[in-house]
Design a protein around this motif. Sequence first.
Motif, PDB file in Angstrom:
ATOM      1  N   ASP A  49      18.676   6.642 -13.955  1.00  0.00           N
ATOM      2  CA  ASP A  49      17.947   7.454 -14.931  1.00  0.00           C
ATOM      3  C   ASP A  49      17.821   6.643 -16.228  1.00  0.00           C
ATOM      4  O   ASP A  49      18.832   6.270 -16.832  1.00  0.00           O
ATOM      5  N   PRO A 103      24.672   9.451 -10.582  1.00  0.00           N
ATOM      6  CA  PRO A 103      24.468  10.910 -10.613  1.00  0.00           C
ATOM      7  C   PRO A 103      23.013  11.310 -10.349  1.00  0.00           C
ATOM      8  O   PRO A 103      22.762  12.275  -9.633  1.00  0.00           O
ATOM      9  N   SER A 104      22.047  10.565 -10.887  1.00  0.00           N
ATOM     10  CA  SER A 104      20.646  10.930 -10.658  1.00  0.00           C
ATOM     11  C   SER A 104      20.275  10.739  -9.194  1.00  0.00           C
ATOM     12  O   SER A 104      19.462  11.489  -8.642  1.00  0.00           O
ATOM     13  N   GLY A 144      21.411  13.803  -6.629  1.00  0.00           N
ATOM     14  CA  GLY A 144      20.533  14.956  -6.423  1.00  0.00           C
ATOM     15  C   GLY A 144      19.540  14.725  -5.301  1.00  0.00           C
ATOM     16  O   GLY A 144      19.241  15.619  -4.513  1.00  0.00           O
ATOM     17  N   VAL A 154      13.216  11.590 -12.833  1.00  0.00           N
ATOM     18  CA  VAL A 154      14.468  11.827 -12.099  1.00  0.00           C
ATOM     19  C   VAL A 154      14.432  13.105 -11.260  1.00  0.00           C
ATOM     20  O   VAL A 154      15.462  13.548 -10.775  1.00  0.00           O
ATOM     21  N   GLU A 155      13.236  13.679 -11.078  1.00  0.00           N
ATOM     22  CA  GLU A 155      13.155  14.878 -10.258  1.00  0.00           C
ATOM     23  C   GLU A 155      13.701  14.550  -8.864  1.00  0.00           C
ATOM     24  O   GLU A 155      13.325  13.520  -8.275  1.00  0.00           O
ATOM     25  N   PRO A 156      14.577  15.410  -8.316  1.00  0.00           N
ATOM     26  CA  PRO A 156      15.216  15.095  -7.026  1.00  0.00           C
ATOM     27  C   PRO A 156      14.232  14.724  -5.920  1.00  0.00           C
ATOM     28  O   PRO A 156      14.525  13.848  -5.110  1.00  0.00           O
ATOM     29  N   ASP A 212      20.302  17.325 -21.302  1.00  0.00           N
ATOM     30  CA  ASP A 212      19.655  16.720 -20.143  1.00  0.00           C
ATOM     31  C   ASP A 212      19.578  17.804 -19.064  1.00  0.00           C
ATOM     32  O   ASP A 212      20.536  18.039 -18.338  1.00  0.00           O
ATOM     33  N   ARG A 219      24.678  18.169 -19.963  1.00  0.00           N
ATOM     34  CA  ARG A 219      23.842  17.950 -18.780  1.00  0.00           C
ATOM     35  C   ARG A 219      23.878  19.243 -17.965  1.00  0.00           C
ATOM     36  O   ARG A 219      24.960  19.743 -17.636  1.00  0.00           O
ATOM     37  N   MET A 230      18.290  18.841 -15.720  1.00  0.00           N
ATOM     38  CA  MET A 230      17.739  18.217 -14.517  1.00  0.00           C
ATOM     39  C   MET A 230      16.878  19.215 -13.737  1.00  0.00           C
ATOM     40  O   MET A 230      17.145  20.418 -13.750  1.00  0.00           O
ATOM     41  N   ALA A 231      15.864  18.687 -13.059  1.00  0.00           N
ATOM     42  CA  ALA A 231      15.054  19.544 -12.178  1.00  0.00           C
ATOM     43  C   ALA A 231      15.944  20.050 -11.044  1.00  0.00           C
ATOM     44  O   ALA A 231      16.851  19.339 -10.609  1.00  0.00           O
ATOM     45  N   PRO A 232      15.731  21.286 -10.580  1.00  0.00           N
ATOM     46  CA  PRO A 232      16.619  21.839  -9.554  1.00  0.00           C
ATOM     47  C   PRO A 232      16.570  21.044  -8.241  1.00  0.00           C
ATOM     48  O   PRO A 232      15.525  20.521  -7.868  1.00  0.00           O
ATOM     49  N   VAL A 233      17.707  20.992  -7.592  1.00  0.00           N
ATOM     50  CA  VAL A 233      17.768  20.429  -6.242  1.00  0.00           C
ATOM     51  C   VAL A 233      17.635  21.590  -5.269  1.00  0.00           C
ATOM     52  O   VAL A 233      18.378  22.565  -5.376  1.00  0.00           O
ATOM     53  N   ARG A 239      16.988   7.476 -19.112  1.00  0.00           N
ATOM     54  CA  ARG A 239      17.420   8.120 -20.355  1.00  0.00           C
ATOM     55  C   ARG A 239      18.927   8.182 -20.487  1.00  0.00           C
ATOM     56  O   ARG A 239      19.465   8.070 -21.591  1.00  0.00           O
ATOM     57  N   THR A 240      19.613   8.391 -19.374  1.00  0.00           N
ATOM     58  CA  THR A 240      21.045   8.736 -19.483  1.00  0.00           C
ATOM     59  C   THR A 240      21.998   7.795 -18.752  1.00  0.00           C
ATOM     60  O   THR A 240      23.210   7.969 -18.861  1.00  0.00           O
TER      61      THR A 240
END
Lengths: 235, 374
Positions: free
Chosen positions: A115, A139-140, A143, A97-99, B283, B318, B285-288, A117-118
């Motif tokens: 995503d 939401p994923s 990003g 899910v890396e942007p 959760d 999250r 998340m990787a930074p945007v 997982r979520t």
Amino acid sequence: MGSSQLDRPVSITLVEDQDVVVEGVRSWVAGDPENRVLIVAVGRSIKAALQGPGRDADVIVLDLELGTRETGSEMVTHRVAELAAEGFRVVVFSVHVEPLIVQAVMKAGACAFLDKRTERDRFVDTIVAVAHDQPFVTPSMAGGLLHGVQLSKREQEALQHLFQGMSHASIARRLTKVNGEPVSAVTVKDYIGRARAKFAAAHVPCKSNYALLARCIEIGLIRPEEIEDYHPWPP
Amino acid sequence: MTSQSAARVEEGYDHAGLWAAIIVMFGWQVIAVLPTVVSGWRVHGLVGTGAEIWLIYTALGGVSAWVTLHGGGRSLALPLLVCPVLLVGVAIGSLTIPGGFFGVYNWPFTATGWFALVALWRRRLPELLAFFAANTLVGVAMLAALHETDRLSLARFITEAVSSSVLEITIFVGGKTVAAMARRGAEAEEALARARIARLAADAVQAARRVNYESIKGTVAQLLERLAAGELDIAEPVTRQHVAVAVTRLRRYLVETDEVPDQLSHELHACADAAERRGIAVDLMAPVGSVPQLPVDVRRALTDPVIQVLGATATRARITVVAAGTQIAVAVVADASLQAPMQATHDAVQVTQDAEGGLLWVQASWTGRSPSRL
């Protein structure tokens, strides 16, 4: 490859190499009280999944990391553009899910990103929305859409809050009008939908993106003249 | 290991030595040899002066100078082009220039060394010595051919052979030695500079750790003292929340001095890890966008709200980071509730929060002064 005349359940082809995930998806689909989704094919590889009835499904749900015991796992990110070019509606279902990865598959023509997982609770809604060419954003996905296209301040804020995990109602409370009153959840949905439409217009000119843009025009979310690079499909 | 800057110093000195050799080579050819050629021309005519050899040697000298000054001459190509021609020049000069081997106008034997020196400048000393050996052998052969092998001539030949090679060999060895010494000097300077930088870095890390220690004392020690005094009950949810926050802060302090590209994300990982150890599903998340390097006080102000929320979280959270333009927004959404609104701990950081249906959203955003700060 599906149609927008859906007075029947949305048919999906699931490309997934883990049995436990396949079982999970089956249970989420079966758990939908309206039975809106029907799994017509499951394959451990894209080739296997698209043989037979899987090729005619409305939506292809694709895990980004596929493989076998013999070959090991492999990222199939590069196959998204190929599938989009063939006219498939692709929903990516992955833990990656890396942007930047999300943005890459969306630019390649994927209709949505989930995503693994979520976002299982959004699975059926996302599939149905994509099958109806609606500008649906998870939401994923948000990003990945934040960068890569020129957004208005409101669209940017709405996407950012969605990425952070806020509901449309909560986002609406954060975004106030000039008189200080909060905007409605419908307005938030419109901001997000417009951002999704801008992204579709700015990237791969595939069938699913054109269908999405056509639906956005139909529901009054955008005007045709707003889409600079719009070309009728087929060309 | 030779560093790049030390290698550059060595190259600079080597270049200076090469320039000296080139100047002597052309100086000798113009100041010492050219008058001999011209005077021979006047006495014996153009054919008997070695003028053609002078021109060929000068051309070869020019080629050698151009190649070596441009960093070439490391392969055998240049020596193989130049040295045989020099030796042939010695033979032709001895046989054609009037006056015999020791005649006033037979100049090539004593001039070849300078041209060989430049052509072999980037090669090893044994190769230069080999050239002088070959030059000497050609000279001996010419003495034999000219029937000048009496003891006096041989003694004179030895003197000329030694005097026409010792200076070139000295310059070659001296040039290389000086360049190597300069490199070693530069390396020693660099090692000293590195040691100074390491010392400064160690001092900075120690100072940062001292600040961390004081901070830890302020958060953990006070809590432990109150627990020990019986003022706090560990069974109370509020106390457990305070302990969770203190432990997470402790984890953050421990990683604050780590050398990583994205310190903010690294510290958030430490916070998430501490929460996951308490059974919370985090959760992160990787930074945007691209997160810039931020001062430690700004990072603390951005991560502290996350720590507070994680301390109050029941099951899941999250965490997201969005870098857009001049703003960095760190947000957390969790099934948590806070008794009092959070306050920002830095002037440039704004904290906002919202709650809905058991979910708490908190965002800490930092706004930089200009894009150049990002």
